[in-house]
Design a protein around this motif. Structure first.
Motif, PDB file in Angstrom:
ATOM      1  N   GLY A 140       0.794  -1.222   0.000  1.00 20.96           N
ATOM      2  CA  GLY A 140       0.000   0.000   0.000  1.00 20.96           C
ATOM      3  C   GLY A 140       0.823   1.267   0.000  1.00 20.96           C
ATOM      4  N   THR A 141       2.151   1.146   0.074  1.00 24.91           N
ATOM      5  CA  THR A 141       3.024   2.322   0.078  1.00 24.91           C
ATOM      6  C   THR A 141       3.223   2.831  -1.350  1.00 24.91           C
ATOM      7  OG1 THR A 141       4.190   1.493   2.019  1.00 24.91           O
ATOM      8  CG2 THR A 141       5.288   3.215   0.738  1.00 24.91           C
ATOM      9  N   ILE A 142       3.084   4.143  -1.520  1.00 22.91           N
ATOM     10  CA  ILE A 142       3.306   4.754  -2.836  1.00 22.91           C
ATOM     11  C   ILE A 142       4.816   4.819  -3.079  1.00 22.91           C
ATOM     12  CG2 ILE A 142       3.004   6.840  -4.222  1.00 22.91           C
ATOM     13  CD1 ILE A 142       0.497   7.423  -2.517  1.00 22.91           C
ATOM     14  N   ILE A 143       5.273   4.222  -4.195  1.00 19.45           N
ATOM     15  CA  ILE A 143       6.713   4.206  -4.470  1.00 19.45           C
ATOM     16  C   ILE A 143       7.079   5.116  -5.651  1.00 19.45           C
ATOM     17  CG2 ILE A 143       7.134   1.964  -3.435  1.00 19.45           C
ATOM     18  CD1 ILE A 143       6.821   0.644  -6.089  1.00 19.45           C
ATOM     19  N   GLU A 144       6.108   5.490  -6.464  1.00 21.42           N
ATOM     20  CA  GLU A 144       6.349   6.433  -7.561  1.00 21.42           C
ATOM     21  C   GLU A 144       5.082   7.241  -7.811  1.00 21.42           C
ATOM     22  OE1 GLU A 144       8.018   4.825 -11.172  1.00 21.42           O
ATOM     23  OE2 GLU A 144       9.016   3.205 -10.092  1.00 21.42           O
ATOM     24  N   GLN A 145       5.272   8.462  -8.349  1.00 24.43           N
ATOM     25  CA  GLN A 145       4.117   9.281  -8.680  1.00 24.43           C
ATOM     26  C   GLN A 145       4.399  10.106  -9.930  1.00 24.43           C
ATOM     27  OE1 GLN A 145       4.131  11.972  -5.096  1.00 24.43           O
ATOM     28  NE2 GLN A 145       3.996  13.598  -6.636  1.00 24.43           N
ATOM     29  N   ASP A 146       3.341  10.435 -10.642  1.00 23.17           N
ATOM     30  CA  ASP A 146       3.423  11.291 -11.825  1.00 23.17           C
ATOM     31  C   ASP A 146       2.119  12.086 -11.927  1.00 23.17           C
ATOM     32  OD1 ASP A 146       4.513  12.288 -14.314  1.00 23.17           O
ATOM     33  OD2 ASP A 146       3.020  11.013 -15.321  1.00 23.17           O
ATOM     34  N   PRO A 147       2.183  13.434 -12.002  1.00 22.22           N
ATOM     35  CA  PRO A 147       3.354  14.301 -12.121  1.00 22.22           C
ATOM     36  C   PRO A 147       4.129  14.401 -10.810  1.00 22.22           C
ATOM     37  CG  PRO A 147       1.372  15.615 -11.919  1.00 22.22           C
ATOM     38  CD  PRO A 147       0.913  14.206 -12.041  1.00 22.22           C
ATOM     39  N   PRO A 148       5.352  14.885 -10.890  1.00 19.27           N
ATOM     40  CA  PRO A 148       6.213  14.924  -9.703  1.00 19.27           C
ATOM     41  C   PRO A 148       5.813  16.041  -8.741  1.00 19.27           C
ATOM     42  CG  PRO A 148       7.330  15.917 -11.575  1.00 19.27           C
ATOM     43  CD  PRO A 148       6.058  15.346 -12.103  1.00 19.27           C
ATOM     44  N   GLU A 149       6.462  16.010  -7.599  1.00 20.89           N
ATOM     45  CA  GLU A 149       6.240  17.023  -6.568  1.00 20.89           C
ATOM     46  C   GLU A 149       6.537  18.423  -7.115  1.00 20.89           C
ATOM     47  OE1 GLU A 149       8.125  18.324  -2.216  1.00 20.89           O
ATOM     48  OE2 GLU A 149       9.019  16.715  -3.414  1.00 20.89           O
ATOM     49  N   GLY A 150       5.712  19.397  -6.726  1.00 15.89           N
ATOM     50  CA  GLY A 150       5.939  20.790  -7.097  1.00 15.89           C
ATOM     51  C   GLY A 150       5.249  21.220  -8.373  1.00 15.89           C
ATOM     52  N   THR A 151       4.634  20.288  -9.100  1.00 11.57           N
ATOM     53  CA  THR A 151       3.936  20.652 -10.333  1.00 11.57           C
ATOM     54  C   THR A 151       2.788  21.605 -10.013  1.00 11.57           C
ATOM     55  OG1 THR A 151       4.466  18.516 -11.335  1.00 11.57           O
ATOM     56  CG2 THR A 151       2.657  19.768 -12.312  1.00 11.57           C
ATOM     57  N   SER A 152       2.758  22.767 -10.690  1.00  9.12           N
ATOM     58  CA  SER A 152       1.706  23.757 -10.440  1.00  9.12           C
ATOM     59  C   SER A 152       0.359  23.240 -10.927  1.00  9.12           C
ATOM     60  CB  SER A 152       2.033  25.078 -11.134  1.00  9.12           C
ATOM     61  OG  SER A 152       3.232  25.629 -10.618  1.00  9.12           O
ATOM     62  N   ILE A 153      -0.677  23.631 -10.203  1.00 14.86           N
ATOM     63  CA  ILE A 153      -2.031  23.219 -10.563  1.00 14.86           C
ATOM     64  C   ILE A 153      -2.775  24.429 -11.120  1.00 14.86           C
ATOM     65  CG2 ILE A 153      -4.218  22.326  -9.698  1.00 14.86           C
ATOM     66  CD1 ILE A 153      -2.691  20.896  -7.517  1.00 14.86           C
ATOM     67  N   SER A 154      -3.014  24.402 -12.427  1.00 17.24           N
ATOM     68  CA  SER A 154      -3.816  25.456 -13.058  1.00 17.24           C
ATOM     69  C   SER A 154      -5.182  24.922 -13.450  1.00 17.24           C
ATOM     70  CB  SER A 154      -3.099  26.008 -14.294  1.00 17.24           C
ATOM     71  OG  SER A 154      -2.803  24.974 -15.201  1.00 17.24           O
ATOM     72  N   ASN A 155      -5.285  23.611 -13.593  1.00 13.86           N
ATOM     73  CA  ASN A 155      -6.529  22.902 -13.878  1.00 13.86           C
ATOM     74  C   ASN A 155      -6.488  21.597 -13.090  1.00 13.86           C
ATOM     75  OD1 ASN A 155      -7.876  24.582 -15.988  1.00 13.86           O
ATOM     76  ND2 ASN A 155      -5.962  24.181 -17.095  1.00 13.86           N
ATOM     77  N   PRO A 156      -7.630  20.911 -12.935  1.00 12.10           N
ATOM     78  CA  PRO A 156      -7.603  19.622 -12.238  1.00 12.10           C
ATOM     79  C   PRO A 156      -6.537  18.688 -12.799  1.00 12.10           C
ATOM     80  CG  PRO A 156      -9.855  20.313 -12.588  1.00 12.10           C
ATOM     81  CD  PRO A 156      -8.994  21.302 -13.322  1.00 12.10           C
TER      82      PRO A 156
END
Length: 359
Positions: A187-203
């Motif tokens: 259950g541990t998240i080992i990868e994510q996309d988009p990465p940390e810090g990506t700005s949110i301008s739309n959902p």
């Protein structure tokens, strides 16, 4: 002066004076009845004057009150929804209206400081100096993607649901995760996309790769025949097996409230969260005020075990946890022995799933 001269002067005084007698003086009489009548007449005039003054004052107050009630002239409320706060305030001031400002988070990036709602709406007619409620955006709750690597997927899911509760358009959407074996806990998240810090301008849709846990992780199947309900609950809290319990009324030499049969496996070790069938012999009546039973429910089948908990809420006394353990989903069975009338609540990932009352 000689005596003869004095006598001559006295003789020359007019006779009327010389003959004056105080008794002959007449004092005018006072007309008391007339005076009292005059006073009464003056009193009535005074009362009339006072009453007239009061009436005039009342009329003046009524006129002033009417003017105040009428108040300022009516104006049309401007439509400021979608405008920035300074512009809205200027328009309200021009119309001699007073804004009442409330702040609220928005689900639309970039609208911080804009008017989201107003009451009364634009075009309404109101008296000058009335209040107009304006809801102003505080901006979005979150404006960038955080780092979720290393966190539990269900905890992240619950956190985002809470963060965007009540929002029609959540800014972060979790896609169906991909699972792979990893040394980290299931259950541990080992990868994510988009990465940390990506700005949110739309959902934004976030993709996770989640650990299934280590491969070839096995567990020894314990012998639970003869175990009581309390013994089994303690075992469930620490083992990585999934028990499927059934029950029947104790008969013959069977000891009520104990396990009387258990599924056997050819190997001593089985894969984690293998299902193990076991059967209880339960008393037909309450014992020492406790009723016995099997709590049954069906959960979503999860790609990895999730935390579940069974809580007892007695009619008298404080709630307590009967058992807390991990379960892979599907059919779930939990034995219990609680006072009659106790409410049993099953929670999955800290969220209430089902509740029953023990009878």
């Amino acid at each position: 002066m000689k005596l003869s001269q004095l006598k001559n002067k006295i003789r020359n005084i007019p006779v009327t004076i010389r003959n004056f007698n105080i008794r002959d003086v007449k004092v005018p009489k006072v007309d008391y009845h007339g005076l009292l009548a005059d006073m009464q007449s003056s009193g009535r005039l005074l009362v009339f004057t006072v009453i007239a003054a009061v009436v005039v004052m009342m009329l003046a107050c009524i006129v002033v009150f009417s003017i105040n009630v009428k108040g300022p002239e009516k104006v049309m409320v401007p439509d400021v929804v979608g405008k920035d706060l300074p512009t809205a305030l200027i328009e309200m001031q021009t119309k001699e209206l007073y804004p009442k400002i409330q702040l609220r988070y928005s689900d639309k990036p970039g609208d911080e400081g804009q008017i989201l709602e107003q009451s009364p709406s634009g075009g309404a007619i109101r008296k000058g100096y009335s209040r107009v409620s304006l809801v102003v955006s505080r901006g979005v709750v979150i404006d960038h993607v955080e780092n979720y690597v290393g966190q539990n997927l269900e905890e992240v899911r619950l956190k985002l649901q809470t963060l965007f509760a009540g929002s029609a358009h959540p800014l972060i959407i979790i896609a169906a995760p991909q699972y792979k074996a990893d040394t980290s806990a299931a259950g541990t998240i080992i990868e994510q996309d988009p990465p940390e810090g990506t700005s949110i301008s739309n959902p934004v849709t976030v993709n996770f790769i989640v650990s299934r846990g280590p491969n070839f992780e096995n567990t020894r199947v314990p012998d639970i025949v003869g175990s009581t309900v309390n013994d089994v609950l303690q075992l469930m809290a620490r083992t990585k097996l999934t028990f499927d319990f059934t029950s029947h009324e104790a008969a013959g030499d069977e000891k009520p409230g104990t396990v009387v049969s258990e599924q056997k496996f050819p190997a001593e070790l089985v894969q984690n969260y293998t299902r193990v069938a076991a059967e209880f012999a339960l008393p037909s009546e309450s014992v020492n005020g406790n009723v016995y039973g099997i709590f049954e429910d069906t959960l979503t089948v999860y790609p990895y075990p999730v935390p579940v908990k069974l809580t007892a809420v007695p009619e008298e006394g404080d709630p307590y946890t009967i058992v807390s353990f991990s379960h892979p989903g599907g059919k779930i069975t939990i034995p219990y022995a609680v006072p009659a009338g106790t409410e049993l609540i099953l929670s999955v990932v800290e969220k209430e799933h089902r509740k029953i009352t023990a009878r």
